[in-house]
Design an enzyme around this catalytic site. Structure first.
Site, PDB file in Angstrom:
ATOM      1  N   ASP A   1       0.304   3.857   1.409  1.00 12.05           N
ATOM      2  CA  ASP A   1       0.109   4.606   2.659  1.00 12.05           C
ATOM      3  C   ASP A   1       1.166   4.350   3.736  1.00 12.05           C
ATOM      4  OD1 ASP A   1      -2.140   5.710   1.585  1.00 12.05           O
ATOM      5  OD2 ASP A   1      -3.544   4.387   2.599  1.00 12.05           O
TER       6      ASP A   1
ATOM      7  N   THR B   1       0.870  -1.193   0.000  1.00 13.34           N
ATOM      8  CA  THR B   1       0.000   0.000   0.000  1.00 13.34           C
ATOM      9  C   THR B   1       0.897   1.230   0.000  1.00 13.34           C
ATOM     10  OG1 THR B   1      -1.433   1.395   1.369  1.00 13.34           O
ATOM     11  CG2 THR B   1      -0.264  -0.331   2.530  1.00 13.34           C
TER      12      THR B   1
HETATM   13  O1  F6P Z   1      -5.206   2.797   0.608  1.00 15.42           O
HETATM   14  C1  F6P Z   1      -4.530   3.476  -0.356  1.00 15.42           C
HETATM   15  C2  F6P Z   1      -5.270   4.703  -0.801  1.00 15.42           C
HETATM   16  O2  F6P Z   1      -4.566   5.155  -1.917  1.00 15.42           O
HETATM   17  C3  F6P Z   1      -5.458   5.818   0.236  1.00 15.42           C
HETATM   18  O3  F6P Z   1      -4.327   6.615   0.450  1.00 15.42           O
HETATM   19  C4  F6P Z   1      -6.587   6.595  -0.353  1.00 15.42           C
HETATM   20  O4  F6P Z   1      -7.245   7.339   0.638  1.00 15.42           O
HETATM   21  C5  F6P Z   1      -7.456   5.488  -0.897  1.00 15.42           C
HETATM   22  O5  F6P Z   1      -6.586   4.419  -1.202  1.00 15.42           O
HETATM   23  C6  F6P Z   1      -8.268   5.836  -2.117  1.00 15.42           C
HETATM   24  O6  F6P Z   1      -9.041   4.719  -2.429  1.00 15.42           O
HETATM   25  P1  F6P Z   1      -9.846   4.513  -3.778  1.00 15.42           P
HETATM   26  O7  F6P Z   1      -8.851   4.303  -4.875  1.00 15.42           O
HETATM   27  O8  F6P Z   1     -10.666   3.284  -3.537  1.00 15.42           O
HETATM   28  O9  F6P Z   1     -10.629   5.748  -4.009  1.00 15.42           O
END
Ligand code: F6P
Length: 320
Positions: free
Chosen positions: A128, A126
């Site tokens: 994050d 991830t």
């Molecule tokens: O978990 C990774 C992430 O990129 C977060 O930083 C972000 O808030 C989220 O996913 C966005 O998710 P999605 O692509 O489902 O909108």
């Protein structure tokens, strides 16, 4: 059972392909059949997303961002009856061992499969970097460098126009991306959920710069710190300068993985196979300094990853 399943789940991250490649090639060299499950838990539950992966199936992917196995968010995996079904589907395909590359939500799903008799190993992927126990997650380094590139570009235009920029980066619950990129990019302020923000303080720092004839500034705002447009309004009220907002969004999740993420993915993928081969289950691979170690999956859910306070303080001092 001599089949290992591999899937990516949750948000994609650069370097996931290196991990998939590593699982496939290490697994085959250890005598396993490798089955790729497409679209994460959603694909698993559909029952028709299984692919036999050969050595050649993962050729030419190490340099590509995203995940060749595709991914999805699957809230349906929170339900017990779907967890039962997922385990049954795996057993029906002769897959008794599974490697899940993803974030915290993906690891929660892994535990439910372990409880139903599947040997599972998690690989943290991830951007994050929010998984407790591992220094780094696959994808974080690339994303930080992507943000850094954006900061460099914004700084050119911010300097030329003597403007203040607010740059929103990802991180719903934490500011690891904002902090690392902000420190490396010399951001004037870094707003992260762990600390919160005080508009007076942000404005004070901006005024300090303006007083020494520095008319441009870049403020990094983690997604979870607050509404970037509201922050802009609040700052505008107090500072008589032009302010622009850039929301980087999913740009920071794609792109060619850095060497760091390719190496991390390769090491963790191979170690995950090794752990299964030695009869382990319920663990995830974690980076600790130069080493990769194995930790219990449950450890991820005991509290949140502590935020690097010292780095934050350093960034504050250096960006005066
Ligand atoms: O978990 C990774 C992430 O990129 C977060 O930083 C972000 O808030 C989220 O996913 C966005 O998710 P999605 O692509 O489902 O909108």
């Amino acid at each position: 059972m001599y089949k290992i399943g591999v899937m990516t789940s949750g948000g994609d991250a650069p370097g996931m392909n290196a991990a998939i490649r590593s699982v496939v090639r290490k697994g085959i060299s250890d005598g396993y059949e490798i089955v790729g499950i497409q679209r994460g838990y959603a694909g698993l539950l559909s029952g028709n997303q299984f692919l036999n992966l050969k050595i050649g199936s993962v050729a030419d992917i190490i340099h590509r961002g995203g995940t060749v196995l595709l991914t999805a968010r699957a809230p349906e995996m929170l339900e017990g009856e779907n967890q039962d079904r997922a385990a049954e589907l795996l057993k029906g395909k002769g897959i008794g061992k599974l490697i899940i590359i993803g974030g915290e939500g993906s690891f929660r799903g892994a535990i439910t499969l372990q409880e139903r008799g599947i040997d599972v190993i998690g690989v943290p992927g991830t951007i994050d970097n929010d998984i407790p126990g591992t220094d780094k997650t696959i994808g974080f380094d690339t994303a930080v460098n992507t943000i850094l590139d954006a900061i460099n570009r914004l700084r050119d235009t911010a300097t030329s126009h003597e403007r203040i920029f607010l740059l929103e980066v990802m991180g719903r619950h934490n500011g690891f991306l904002a902090l690392a990129a902000g420190l490396a990019g010399g951001a004037e302020s870094i707003l992260i959920p762990e600390v919160g923000y005080d508009i007076e303080e942000v404005c004070k720092r901006l005024m300090h710069g303006i007083k020494r004839n520095k008319a441009h500034s870049i403020i990094l705002v983690a997604e979870g710190a607050g509404d970037v447009y509201k922050i802009k309004e609040e700052v505008s009220k107090q500072i008589n300068s032009e302010i622009r907002v850039t929301v980087l969004g999913h740009v920071q999740r794609g792109g060619t993985p850095s060497a760091v993420d390719r190496i991390l993915g390769s090491r963790m993928g191979a170690m995950a196979v090794d752990l299964l081969h030695k009869g382990n289950s319920g663990l995830f691979t974690a980076s600790r300094g130069e080493d990769i170690v194995a930790l219990p999956l449950e450890q991820c859910f005991k509290g949140v990853k502590s935020f690097p306070e010292k780095l934050y303080q350093l960034a504050l001092v250096l960006s005066k």
